[in-house]
Design an enzyme around this catalytic site. Structure first.
Site, short mmCIF file in Angstrom:
data_model
loop_
_atom_site.label_atom_id
_atom_site.label_comp_id
_atom_site.label_asym_id
_atom_site.label_seq_id
_atom_site.Cartn_x
_atom_site.Cartn_y
_atom_site.Cartn_z
N TYR A 149 0.84 -1.21 0.00
CA TYR A 149 0.00 0.00 0.00
C TYR A 149 0.87 1.26 0.00
CZ TYR A 149 -3.70 3.26 1.37
OH TYR A 149 -4.59 4.31 1.43
N LYS A 153 1.08 4.24 -2.96
CA LYS A 153 0.83 5.66 -2.73
C LYS A 153 2.07 6.50 -3.01
CE LYS A 153 -3.51 5.36 -1.60
NZ LYS A 153 -4.56 5.93 -2.46
#
Length: 244
Positions: A149, A153
């Site tokens: 994750y 990002k």
């Protein structure tokens, strides 16, 4: 601050629930013509029930061609919010190729795809516009069990900067809002355990997680003409987490 989006066609991805749903409702309240994209039809049905003026777009962002066709069918778009995101949370050593591909397909590749279609139309129309990506504090700070994750990002934030660089000359501004934890359904995946949540909260100087409205407000600002000289910015909405 008096903001009005009358006459603006606005696309919000991931609008079926969480931040995207509240954003779509707010933009419609501010007189924008809102197109709400989600892959889950029942979520879109619920949204349209709440505000019949909102126009649903049901498509799976992982399908490159179907997504392009769906976006082309609703052009022109004046303002875009790339809000859709997924979180496959595992320790680094347990990360899988399936989780990696899903995360990057939605969190990065879909942003590239949707933004290409919208931005090309903006350039052809010479209309300018504003694009806001929903990133995360995880793009700027490592979080335990968030390896994939965080990587997605971080990639999204660099995509943002290159988009701002290349689209700026066409008067298309590209910015990001990067929240701390918000207890939406996705937020609960990583932070529903009270002990884990408290560990995170203890690192946030304001001593709490963000509310949905506290994320929606800066998105609205960055979409509006009130932020007309802001381009390429990643606006942290993290209570000071990254500052520490």
């Amino acid at each position: 601050m008096n903001i009005n989006f009358e006459g603006k066609r606005i696309l919000v991805t991931g609008a079926g629930q969480g931040i995207g749903r509240e954003l779509a409702l707010r933009l419609s309240k501010y007189k924008g013509e809102v197109f709400a994209l989600s892959k889950t039809e029942k979520n879109l049905d619920s949204l349209v029930t709440a505000d019949p003026k909102i126009q649903p777009v049901c498509v799976d962002l992982r399908d490159w061609d179907a997504t392009r066709k769906a976006i082309q069918n609703i052009l022109p778009i004046d303002l875009l919010v790339n809000n859709a995101g997924v979180a496959c949370l595992t320790p680094f050593l347990d990360a899988t190729p399936e989780g990696f591909d899903l995360t990057f397909d939605v969190n990065v590749k879909a942003v590239l795809n949707v933004s290409q279609v919208v931005a090309k139309s903006m350039i052809e129309r010479k209309s300018g516009g504003s694009i806001v990506n929903i990133s995360s504090q995880a793009g700027q700070a490592a979080l335990k069990d968030h390896a994939v994750y965080c990587a997605s990002k971080g990639a999204l934030d660099m995509l943002l900067k290159t988009m701002a660089l290349e689209l700026g000359p066409h008067n298309i501004r590209v910015n990001a809002v990067s929240p701390t934890v918000v207890m939406t359904e996705m937020g609960k995946l990583g932070w529903s355990d009270p002990q884990k949540a408290q560990e995170m909260i203890s690192k946030i100087p304001l001593g709490r997680f963000a509310e949905v409205d506290e994320v929606v407000d800066p998105i609205i600002y960055l979409l509006s003409d009130r932020s007309s000289m802001i381009n390429g910015a990643c606006l942290l909405v993290d209570g000071g987490f990254v500052a520490c």
